[in-house]
Design a protein around this motif. Structure first.
Motif, mmCIF file in Angstrom:
data_model
loop_
_atom_site.group_PDB
_atom_site.id
_atom_site.type_symbol
_atom_site.label_atom_id
_atom_site.label_comp_id
_atom_site.label_asym_id
_atom_site.label_seq_id
_atom_site.Cartn_x
_atom_site.Cartn_y
_atom_site.Cartn_z
ATOM 1 N N GLU A 207 0.834 -1.196 0.000
ATOM 2 C CA GLU A 207 0.000 0.000 0.000
ATOM 3 C C GLU A 207 0.874 1.253 0.000
ATOM 4 O OE1 GLU A 207 -2.650 -0.145 3.289
ATOM 5 O OE2 GLU A 207 -3.726 -1.922 2.581
ATOM 6 N N GLY A 208 0.349 2.329 -0.565
ATOM 7 C CA GLY A 208 1.062 3.600 -0.558
ATOM 8 C C GLY A 208 1.600 3.954 -1.937
ATOM 9 N N ASP A 209 2.503 4.927 -1.975
ATOM 10 C CA ASP A 209 3.047 5.451 -3.232
ATOM 11 C C ASP A 209 4.177 4.542 -3.721
ATOM 12 O OD1 ASP A 209 3.816 6.944 -5.389
ATOM 13 O OD2 ASP A 209 4.655 8.615 -4.226
ATOM 14 N N VAL A 210 3.806 3.400 -4.298
ATOM 15 C CA VAL A 210 4.787 2.439 -4.787
ATOM 16 C C VAL A 210 5.614 3.042 -5.920
ATOM 17 C CG1 VAL A 210 5.064 0.196 -5.909
ATOM 18 C CG2 VAL A 210 3.386 0.476 -4.066
ATOM 19 N N VAL A 211 4.972 3.794 -6.789
ATOM 20 C CA VAL A 211 5.685 4.409 -7.915
ATOM 21 C C VAL A 211 6.747 5.374 -7.397
ATOM 22 C CG1 VAL A 211 5.455 5.874 -9.949
ATOM 23 C CG2 VAL A 211 3.723 4.124 -9.456
ATOM 24 N N GLY A 212 6.401 6.165 -6.398
ATOM 25 C CA GLY A 212 7.381 7.090 -5.828
ATOM 26 C C GLY A 212 8.552 6.363 -5.195
ATOM 27 N N ALA A 213 8.271 5.255 -4.511
ATOM 28 C CA ALA A 213 9.350 4.475 -3.894
ATOM 29 C C ALA A 213 10.232 3.819 -4.944
ATOM 30 C CB ALA A 213 8.760 3.420 -2.960
ATOM 31 N N ALA A 214 9.663 3.518 -6.124
ATOM 32 C CA ALA A 214 10.440 2.893 -7.201
ATOM 33 C C ALA A 214 11.348 3.884 -7.908
ATOM 34 C CB ALA A 214 9.495 2.245 -8.209
ATOM 35 N N ARG A 215 11.134 5.169 -7.671
ATOM 36 C CA ARG A 215 11.886 6.188 -8.420
ATOM 37 C C ARG A 215 13.361 6.236 -8.034
ATOM 38 N NH1 ARG A 215 9.395 9.353 -11.777
ATOM 39 N NH2 ARG A 215 7.376 8.953 -10.773
ATOM 40 N N VAL A 216 13.766 5.517 -6.969
ATOM 41 C CA VAL A 216 15.193 5.451 -6.641
ATOM 42 C C VAL A 216 15.972 4.781 -7.768
ATOM 43 C CG1 VAL A 216 14.786 5.401 -4.156
ATOM 44 C CG2 VAL A 216 14.925 3.253 -5.402
ATOM 45 N N HIS A 217 15.269 4.022 -8.634
ATOM 46 C CA HIS A 217 15.901 3.376 -9.781
ATOM 47 C C HIS A 217 15.792 4.215 -11.048
ATOM 48 C CE1 HIS A 217 16.790 -0.455 -7.826
ATOM 49 N NE2 HIS A 217 15.601 -0.415 -7.267
ATOM 50 N N GLY A 218 15.279 5.441 -10.930
ATOM 51 C CA GLY A 218 15.177 6.315 -12.081
ATOM 52 C C GLY A 218 13.749 6.467 -12.572
ATOM 53 N N ASP A 219 13.529 7.496 -13.380
ATOM 54 C CA ASP A 219 12.191 7.791 -13.875
ATOM 55 C C ASP A 219 11.662 6.698 -14.788
ATOM 56 O OD1 ASP A 219 12.213 10.132 -12.466
ATOM 57 O OD2 ASP A 219 12.820 11.386 -14.164
ATOM 58 N N GLU A 220 12.537 6.109 -15.598
ATOM 59 C CA GLU A 220 12.083 5.060 -16.507
ATOM 60 C C GLU A 220 11.526 3.878 -15.716
ATOM 61 O OE1 GLU A 220 13.709 2.161 -20.149
ATOM 62 O OE2 GLU A 220 15.102 3.428 -19.010
ATOM 63 N N ALA A 221 12.234 3.492 -14.656
ATOM 64 C CA ALA A 221 11.777 2.373 -13.837
ATOM 65 C C ALA A 221 10.465 2.735 -13.144
ATOM 66 C CB ALA A 221 12.833 2.001 -12.805
ATOM 67 N N ALA A 222 10.358 3.961 -12.640
ATOM 68 C CA ALA A 222 9.134 4.371 -11.958
ATOM 69 C C ALA A 222 7.946 4.356 -12.911
ATOM 70 C CB ALA A 222 9.314 5.760 -11.348
ATOM 71 N N ASP A 223 8.145 4.854 -14.139
ATOM 72 C CA ASP A 223 7.058 4.844 -15.119
ATOM 73 C C ASP A 223 6.654 3.413 -15.473
ATOM 74 O OD1 ASP A 223 7.169 7.566 -15.095
ATOM 75 O OD2 ASP A 223 8.371 7.734 -16.938
ATOM 76 N N ALA A 224 7.642 2.528 -15.565
ATOM 77 C CA ALA A 224 7.340 1.129 -15.885
ATOM 78 C C ALA A 224 6.550 0.472 -14.755
ATOM 79 C CB ALA A 224 8.639 0.366 -16.139
ATOM 80 N N VAL A 225 6.908 0.783 -13.514
ATOM 81 C CA VAL A 225 6.167 0.233 -12.368
ATOM 82 C C VAL A 225 4.739 0.751 -12.369
ATOM 83 C CG1 VAL A 225 5.981 0.284 -9.844
ATOM 84 C CG2 VAL A 225 8.183 -0.201 -10.933
ATOM 85 N N ALA A 226 4.561 2.018 -12.725
ATOM 86 C CA ALA A 226 3.205 2.571 -12.797
ATOM 87 C C ALA A 226 2.360 1.788 -13.793
ATOM 88 C CB ALA A 226 3.268 4.046 -13.184
#
Length: 718
Positions: A207-226
């Protein structure tokens, strides 16, 4: 009344919807690497609780070197004993052995590893991880505070693949939440199918802002997780097997149970009743949400009849001699039970651990109390947490109460305040019982003994039995209510007296608002509070008959809004102790426990400096007297070989524990087996597993020292 569709056509009978498909390729971001750090993240007090667990084995000073040699050459072969050695041995011996320890066990090892992990933390990582991987259900819980890429990957695999590990996996992801995301993202966006499948499921669980937590790997990774979080399962997801419907156990005869009554008259049809029971059993693997069936029954059936139905199911289970794999029986009690259920079930829960296979059943019984969740249920749970013949059950109750307190943002003491039941008494501490043509008022005196008066205020010796002229429905119900009230008050009084005494010893404080609402203003607890001397800002006071506060000279005491209040210990009263004792004697106030007449003791010159309290060693003491010490701050050691507890201890300060070594020891569940104990050694250490500390009790609160010496003196023959 039209029955809900779920009761007539339950979800396990319906044809499952076609699995969604997707023609998209897997969402991949190559080159990502999970953090390689390892951390053990403790919850408040968790490490201390784990450190207090002592597994098998007991050694004396001078025996450690020989025991270490046995460990090294394999003569110490029983793994729990080896774990006990690592938890207790001097660090220079234990740490090198831990590094090479490769136990091979398949039974539950979580309990034995807890003190080792608490002591060595990340140095115990490899052995804990290896054993947890071997036995997810039994040893997996040891990894609850662990956080790393390999642990996150393991729990993601369990979450996807193992039914037996679903609970611990959800607990781990619920605990670490967004902190686990960076460790999962590389797998979720990687090429390997299995790890990718597991990580995606885990990310969708958090639960929570998973995409934001994934952004430590970069914007591309965060967008892919979204995109992953909203994407349909891929075509290559495993094909789920057909849903296997639930089945009822052979011992259960549905027709022998009373049918729940419908709210508008009539009974729940037999087939709908059977569907309700099947829903409580649940589909294998929990693959179908059956809550609509249970909720549907709750919506159309009379609550009291559902309670009776649940208890009849429980009695049928008892009559069948409590067969295993029948957890749905207690789950049904939790869903539909009431305070009457609580009163009937609690004595059984207290006794179950002493029966074959009864411990796990008793823990399920605690879950029933939590599920019912009424004041009465939580009060009974609190009673088990405070006092139980079975330490394991007591610890489980304490953990459940702590979890409830944390969810409510309270401490354990604050929750206990809120669990003292009002038992239906009004603001004046009275209850009116209606017999129809006549009424009676019930109240309680300072000793919580009931008093009864009629409508004219005339006292009566007791509540009369219903007569021929009384209402045939109201009078028996009122008479029964009075009997239950007396029983409940006795139970409350016993537990609260012990809790108040412990609060005095430990120096527990209430805020002014808490004191006013939960102590001085409580319809029952205020009777006990009036028989004590209280302290606020260094000024002692008592609660007068009119509920105001008065000092030693009977002058009014006003508590500031920011004031804290505590029960005065004799050491807090100083020179006014004798005067307060005279005031209470003049008012003929009988205290609920020794306060003003409590002994105040100090150490003799130099006593304890060698880490021993030798004048209390070698005493012959009845086991029952030692068990009496546990009413306040002493705790019994864990059971070792043959279920024997070899010591009791008091954790006086963060690094100060007094331990009484006992011979032959207390038999768990059969304390009369060894009716007399010898206090072999009374010593001071950081914990029951540490070496003796030579600085003794220097710097320890004088109240604790006095209470300690009073307890030890009580063991001395007159």
């Amino acid at each position: 009344m039209d029955l809900p569709k779920a009761l007539l056509d339950p979800p396990w009978k319906r044809k499952p919807a076609a699995a969604p498909s997707s023609e998209d390729e897997p969402i991949l971001v190559p080159g990502l690497t999970a953090p390689d750090d390892r951390a053990i993240l403790w919850e408040p007090g968790e490490r201390e609780r784990w450190a207090e667990v002592r597994p098998y084995g007991s050694w004396r000073d001078g025996e450690w070197e020989e025991a270490a040699e046995k460990f090294r050459d394999g003569r110490m072969s029983y793994e729990p004993t080896r774990a006990g050695f690592l938890a207790q041995a001097p660090e220079h011996l234990a740490r090198p052995l831990l590094a090479g320890w490769e136990p091979h066990v398949t039974w539950d090892f979580d309990h034995s590893l807890q003190p080792i992990v608490a002591r060595f933390e990340t140095d115990a990582w490899d052995v804990a991880f290896r054993l947890a991987k071997q036995n997810a259900f039994g040893t997996g819980p040891i990894l609850r505070p662990f956080l790393s890429a390999d642990v996150a990957r393991l729990f993601a695999d369990w979450l996807y693949r193992l039914t037996s590990a679903q609970k611990i996996a959800h607990t781990w992801f619920g605990r670490h939440g967004l902190a686990a995301v960076p460790y999962l993202v590389p797998d979720a966006l990687g090429k390997r199918v299995g790890p990718r499948r597991n990580a995606i499921k885990a990310l969708r669980t958090i639960e929570g802002d998973v995409v934001g937590a994934a952004r430590v790997h970069g914007d591309e990774a965060a967008d892919a997780v979204a995109k992953l979080l909203v994407a349909a399962p891929p075509d290559n997801a495993p094909v789920q097997p057909p849903i296997r419907p639930p089945s009822l156990p052979t011992w259960l005869d549905v027709d022998a149970l009373p049918r729940p009554a419908l709210r508008d008259g009539g009974e729940l049809p037999r087939e709908a009743c059977r569907h309700l029971l099947l829903a409580m059993v649940g589909t294998p693997g929990g693959r179908v949400d059956v809550s609509e069936v249970v909720d549907g029954a709750a919506g159309v059936c009379d609550p009291e009849s559902l309670t009776a139905f649940a208890w009849a199911l429980f009695e049928a289970w008892q009559a069948a001699r409590l067969p295993k794999r029948s957890g749905f029986v207690l789950a049904t009690l939790g869903r539909f039970g009431d305070d009457g259920t609580v009163r009937r079930l609690t004595p059984l829960v207290k006794d179950w651990p002493g029966q074959s296979g009864g411990y796990s059943r008793a823990v399920q019984g605690l879950d029933v109390l939590v599920e019912i969740g009424s004041d009465t249920a939580l009060t009974q749970l609190n009673g088990i947490a405070q006092k139980s013949r079975y330490k394991g059950l007591q610890g489980e109750a304490q953990r459940k109460l702590l979890a409830i307190a944390q969810r409510r943002g309270l401490t354990g003491d604050q929750l206990a305040d809120r669990l003292v039941p009002g038992l239906g008494l009004d603001a004046d501490g009275t209850l009116t019982l209606d017999y129809g043509p006549r009424r009676f008022t019930v109240g309680f005196d300072e000793q919580l003994k009931p008093s009864v008066s009629d409508e004219n205020g005339k006292p009566r010796k007791s509540l009369p039995k219903p007569g021929a002229k009384d209402d045939p429905d109201l009078a028996p119900a009122a008479y029964k209510r009075f009997a239950e009230l007396k029983k409940d008050v006795r139970a409350v009084a016993s537990g609260e007296v012990a809790r108040l005494e412990s609060s005095m010893v430990m120096g527990r404080e209430w805020t002014r608002a808490e004191f006013a609402e939960f102590v001085a203003g409580h319809p029952l607890l205020r009777h006990l509070a009036r028989r004590l001397v209280w302290l606020s800002g260094g000024r002692p006071f008592r609660i007068a008959e009119d509920r105001t506060f008065a000092d030693l000279d009977d002058d009014a005491v006003e508590l500031p809004v920011s004031a804290n209040v505590q029960i005065a210990h004799p050491l807090d009263l100083g020179d006014s102790l004798t005067a307060w004792a005279e005031v209470f004697a003049d008012y003929e106030i009988l205290q609920p426990f020794p306060q003003l007449g409590r002994p105040v003791l100090t150490l003799a010159d130099g006593e304890g400096r060698n880490g021993r309290l030798e004048r209390f060693e070698g005493l012959t003491v009845p086991t029952g007297k030692l068990l009496g010490l546990t009413r306040t701050s002493w705790t019994r050691g864990p059971a070792q070989d043959n279920g024997i507890e070899h010591w009791i201890s008091w954790h006086l300060a963060p690094d100060v524990t007094v331990v009484i070594d006992l011979r032959p020891g207390i038999a768990v569940g059969l304390v009369d087996l060894n009716p007399v104990q010898t206090t072999e050694r009374v010593w001071i250490g950081k914990s029951p597993y540490s070496a003796v500390m030579e600085n003794g009790l220097d710097g320890v609160n004088p109240v604790f020292v006095s209470e300690l010496l009073a307890d030890l003196t009580s063991l001395t023959p007159p």
